[in-house]
Design a protein around this motif. Sequence first.
Motif, PDB file in Angstrom:
ATOM      1  N   ALA A 184       0.824  -1.532  -0.071  1.00 32.71           N
ATOM      2  CA  ALA A 184      -0.106   0.126   0.204  1.00 32.71           C
ATOM      3  C   ALA A 184       0.847   0.915   0.159  1.00 32.71           C
ATOM      4  O   ALA A 184       0.670   2.266  -0.741  1.00 32.71           O
ATOM      5  CB  ALA A 184      -0.732   0.318   1.165  1.00 32.71           C
ATOM      6  N   SER A 185       2.331   1.351   1.140  1.00 32.25           N
ATOM      7  CA  SER A 185       2.659   2.124   0.771  1.00 32.25           C
ATOM      8  C   SER A 185       3.221   2.904  -0.352  1.00 32.25           C
ATOM      9  O   SER A 185       3.708   4.150  -1.222  1.00 32.25           O
ATOM     10  CB  SER A 185       4.128   1.985   1.795  1.00 32.25           C
ATOM     11  OG  SER A 185       3.497   2.208   3.129  1.00 32.25           O
ATOM     12  N   ILE A 186       3.956   1.521  -1.079  1.00 30.67           N
ATOM     13  CA  ILE A 186       4.403   1.799  -2.464  1.00 30.67           C
ATOM     14  C   ILE A 186       2.798   2.162  -3.971  1.00 30.67           C
ATOM     15  O   ILE A 186       3.886   3.525  -4.562  1.00 30.67           O
ATOM     16  CB  ILE A 186       4.300   0.717  -3.657  1.00 30.67           C
ATOM     17  CG1 ILE A 186       6.123   0.120  -2.769  1.00 30.67           C
ATOM     18  CG2 ILE A 186       4.762   0.952  -5.363  1.00 30.67           C
ATOM     19  CD1 ILE A 186       6.359  -1.340  -2.865  1.00 30.67           C
ATOM     20  N   LEU A 187       1.654   1.602  -3.584  1.00 31.26           N
ATOM     21  CA  LEU A 187       0.635   2.368  -4.326  1.00 31.26           C
ATOM     22  C   LEU A 187      -0.187   3.213  -4.266  1.00 31.26           C
ATOM     23  O   LEU A 187      -0.163   4.410  -4.980  1.00 31.26           O
ATOM     24  CB  LEU A 187      -0.196   1.467  -4.414  1.00 31.26           C
ATOM     25  CG  LEU A 187      -0.595  -0.395  -5.331  1.00 31.26           C
ATOM     26  CD1 LEU A 187      -0.887  -1.225  -4.305  1.00 31.26           C
ATOM     27  CD2 LEU A 187      -0.067  -0.245  -6.334  1.00 31.26           C
ATOM     28  N   TYR A 188      -0.301   4.166  -2.591  1.00 31.81           N
ATOM     29  CA  TYR A 188      -0.511   5.127  -2.165  1.00 31.81           C
ATOM     30  C   TYR A 188       0.164   6.245  -2.258  1.00 31.81           C
ATOM     31  O   TYR A 188       0.552   7.564  -1.629  1.00 31.81           O
ATOM     32  CB  TYR A 188      -1.368   5.216  -1.764  1.00 31.81           C
ATOM     33  CG  TYR A 188      -2.361   4.115  -1.270  1.00 31.81           C
ATOM     34  CD1 TYR A 188      -3.486   3.964  -3.317  1.00 31.81           C
ATOM     35  CD2 TYR A 188      -2.337   2.826  -1.342  1.00 31.81           C
ATOM     36  CE1 TYR A 188      -3.986   3.122  -2.823  1.00 31.81           C
ATOM     37  CE2 TYR A 188      -3.431   1.444  -1.208  1.00 31.81           C
ATOM     38  CZ  TYR A 188      -4.812   1.924  -2.284  1.00 31.81           C
ATOM     39  OH  TYR A 188      -5.653   0.699  -2.024  1.00 31.81           O
ATOM     40  N   TYR A 189       1.754   6.096  -2.633  1.00 31.77           N
ATOM     41  CA  TYR A 189       3.040   7.445  -2.148  1.00 31.77           C
ATOM     42  C   TYR A 189       2.002   8.534  -2.856  1.00 31.77           C
ATOM     43  O   TYR A 189       2.329   9.516  -2.563  1.00 31.77           O
ATOM     44  CB  TYR A 189       3.993   6.947  -2.960  1.00 31.77           C
ATOM     45  CG  TYR A 189       3.920   6.955  -4.820  1.00 31.77           C
ATOM     46  CD1 TYR A 189       4.199   8.148  -5.162  1.00 31.77           C
ATOM     47  CD2 TYR A 189       2.971   6.106  -5.591  1.00 31.77           C
ATOM     48  CE1 TYR A 189       4.235   9.020  -7.082  1.00 31.77           C
ATOM     49  CE2 TYR A 189       3.277   6.193  -7.020  1.00 31.77           C
ATOM     50  CZ  TYR A 189       3.677   7.736  -7.286  1.00 31.77           C
ATOM     51  OH  TYR A 189       3.441   8.003  -8.487  1.00 31.77           O
ATOM     52  N   TRP A 190       0.927   8.481  -3.645  1.00 28.70           N
ATOM     53  CA  TRP A 190       1.336   9.610  -4.321  1.00 28.70           C
ATOM     54  C   TRP A 190       0.348  10.848  -3.626  1.00 28.70           C
ATOM     55  O   TRP A 190      -0.283  11.859  -4.257  1.00 28.70           O
ATOM     56  CB  TRP A 190      -0.049   9.779  -5.981  1.00 28.70           C
ATOM     57  CG  TRP A 190      -0.222   8.287  -5.784  1.00 28.70           C
ATOM     58  CD1 TRP A 190      -1.221   7.346  -6.007  1.00 28.70           C
ATOM     59  CD2 TRP A 190      -1.748   8.493  -5.511  1.00 28.70           C
ATOM     60  NE1 TRP A 190      -1.580   6.886  -6.334  1.00 28.70           N
ATOM     61  CE2 TRP A 190      -2.131   7.671  -5.337  1.00 28.70           C
ATOM     62  CE3 TRP A 190      -2.947   9.812  -5.054  1.00 28.70           C
ATOM     63  CZ2 TRP A 190      -4.296   7.323  -5.472  1.00 28.70           C
ATOM     64  CZ3 TRP A 190      -4.688   9.865  -4.983  1.00 28.70           C
ATOM     65  CH2 TRP A 190      -5.214   8.244  -5.140  1.00 28.70           C
ATOM     66  N   VAL A 191      -0.543   9.684  -3.013  1.00 24.67           N
ATOM     67  CA  VAL A 191      -1.683  10.091  -1.828  1.00 24.67           C
ATOM     68  C   VAL A 191      -1.787  11.780  -0.841  1.00 24.67           C
ATOM     69  O   VAL A 191      -2.045  13.070  -0.866  1.00 24.67           O
ATOM     70  CB  VAL A 191      -2.105   9.316  -1.125  1.00 24.67           C
ATOM     71  CG1 VAL A 191      -3.102  10.328   0.283  1.00 24.67           C
ATOM     72  CG2 VAL A 191      -3.130   8.485  -1.934  1.00 24.67           C
ATOM     73  N   ILE A 192      -0.373  11.968  -0.237  1.00 23.68           N
ATOM     74  CA  ILE A 192       0.377  12.556   0.775  1.00 23.68           C
ATOM     75  C   ILE A 192       1.204  13.781  -0.195  1.00 23.68           C
ATOM     76  O   ILE A 192       0.331  15.118   0.267  1.00 23.68           O
ATOM     77  CB  ILE A 192       1.812  12.775   1.531  1.00 23.68           C
ATOM     78  CG1 ILE A 192       1.641  10.926   2.102  1.00 23.68           C
ATOM     79  CG2 ILE A 192       2.119  14.101   2.215  1.00 23.68           C
ATOM     80  CD1 ILE A 192       2.552  10.346   2.621  1.00 23.68           C
ATOM     81  N   PRO A 193       1.251  13.793  -1.582  1.00 24.86           N
ATOM     82  CA  PRO A 193       1.183  15.327  -2.712  1.00 24.86           C
ATOM     83  C   PRO A 193      -0.059  15.464  -2.759  1.00 24.86           C
ATOM     84  O   PRO A 193      -0.022  16.874  -2.455  1.00 24.86           O
ATOM     85  CB  PRO A 193       2.564  15.088  -3.275  1.00 24.86           C
ATOM     86  CG  PRO A 193       2.604  13.318  -3.427  1.00 24.86           C
ATOM     87  CD  PRO A 193       2.309  12.963  -2.197  1.00 24.86           C
ATOM     88  N   VAL A 194      -0.362  15.025  -3.075  1.00 31.06           N
ATOM     89  CA  VAL A 194      -2.204  15.106  -3.585  1.00 31.06           C
ATOM     90  C   VAL A 194      -3.069  15.667  -3.012  1.00 31.06           C
ATOM     91  O   VAL A 194      -3.430  17.152  -2.660  1.00 31.06           O
ATOM     92  CB  VAL A 194      -2.962  13.935  -4.598  1.00 31.06           C
ATOM     93  CG1 VAL A 194      -4.065  14.663  -4.954  1.00 31.06           C
ATOM     94  CG2 VAL A 194      -1.831  14.007  -6.228  1.00 31.06           C
ATOM     95  N   ALA A 195      -2.905  14.856  -1.491  1.00 35.00           N
ATOM     96  CA  ALA A 195      -3.765  15.474  -0.738  1.00 35.00           C
ATOM     97  C   ALA A 195      -3.353  17.603   0.050  1.00 35.00           C
ATOM     98  O   ALA A 195      -4.180  18.332   0.486  1.00 35.00           O
ATOM     99  CB  ALA A 195      -4.180  14.535   0.080  1.00 35.00           C
ATOM    100  N   SER A 196      -2.140  17.173   0.226  1.00 34.09           N
ATOM    101  CA  SER A 196      -1.240  18.648   0.263  1.00 34.09           C
ATOM    102  C   SER A 196      -1.791  19.753  -0.610  1.00 34.09           C
ATOM    103  O   SER A 196      -1.990  21.061  -0.240  1.00 34.09           O
ATOM    104  CB  SER A 196      -0.256  17.978   0.548  1.00 34.09           C
ATOM    105  OG  SER A 196       0.346  17.475   1.624  1.00 34.09           O
ATOM    106  N   SER A 197      -1.598  19.111  -2.009  1.00 38.54           N
ATOM    107  CA  SER A 197      -1.817  20.212  -2.627  1.00 38.54           C
ATOM    108  C   SER A 197      -3.345  20.510  -2.759  1.00 38.54           C
ATOM    109  O   SER A 197      -3.113  21.848  -3.183  1.00 38.54           O
ATOM    110  CB  SER A 197      -1.054  19.227  -4.016  1.00 38.54           C
ATOM    111  OG  SER A 197      -1.899  20.680  -5.217  1.00 38.54           O
ATOM    112  N   TYR A 198      -4.588  19.660  -2.359  1.00 41.40           N
ATOM    113  CA  TYR A 198      -5.520  20.513  -3.061  1.00 41.40           C
ATOM    114  C   TYR A 198      -6.225  20.986  -1.649  1.00 41.40           C
ATOM    115  O   TYR A 198      -7.212  21.660  -1.386  1.00 41.40           O
ATOM    116  CB  TYR A 198      -6.505  19.033  -2.845  1.00 41.40           C
ATOM    117  CG  TYR A 198      -6.627  19.177  -4.594  1.00 41.40           C
ATOM    118  CD1 TYR A 198      -7.216  19.507  -5.169  1.00 41.40           C
ATOM    119  CD2 TYR A 198      -6.074  16.924  -4.739  1.00 41.40           C
ATOM    120  CE1 TYR A 198      -7.338  19.040  -6.558  1.00 41.40           C
ATOM    121  CE2 TYR A 198      -5.866  16.742  -6.056  1.00 41.40           C
ATOM    122  CZ  TYR A 198      -6.914  17.906  -6.926  1.00 41.40           C
ATOM    123  OH  TYR A 198      -6.680  17.215  -8.131  1.00 41.40           O
ATOM    124  N   ALA A 199      -5.519  20.862  -0.674  1.00 41.57           N
ATOM    125  CA  ALA A 199      -5.708  21.812   0.931  1.00 41.57           C
ATOM    126  C   ALA A 199      -4.722  22.404   1.175  1.00 41.57           C
ATOM    127  O   ALA A 199      -5.269  23.779   2.115  1.00 41.57           O
ATOM    128  CB  ALA A 199      -4.826  20.674   2.270  1.00 41.57           C
TER     129      ALA A 199
END
Length: 160
Positions: free
Chosen positions: A65-80
């Motif tokens: 999951a850490s490999i698959l969802y690596y993008w969540v942190i920068p994307v969620a931060s960008s939208y926030a």
Amino acid sequence: MTREERTQRHVIPLVALSAVLTGMSYLLMQYALAWVCLIPMFYVLERQPAKGAALYGALYGAITASILYYWVIPVASSYAGGFTCHSLLVFAGLVAYFSIYGVVFGLGYHLLLRRSDNRVLAGVSTAALYVLLEALRTKLFPGSPWCHYTLACSQAQHSA
């Protein structure tokens, strides 16, 4: 050093190898890689008691999951509008969610292997269990396509 101690020393690297291969087969759509990515995990689970199967299943799920969802942190931060703890919470939630499937699969594999006298039947049952878990994962959150990584279903059109 006994044979069992030498085997135990390689358990975590083998689980990590399997998880990395699984993650890469999903991300890079390497269907040939998908055929072999679970072999190290099966080797580990075959030699574990139920507690170890659950633990290493969780580790496998967390790394994958850490490999698959690596993008969540920068994307969620960008939208926030900047880095927030919410992006970490979303990432941690997805990792925990995916890890549950690793635990269930590890325990299921352990149970199927120990209860079956026929190794072929245990293998077919294990494959069915993996497909069932992936189908359940896609049905639980149908509006979240980022949770729909399906290793087993991807192999239907790319058989050996």
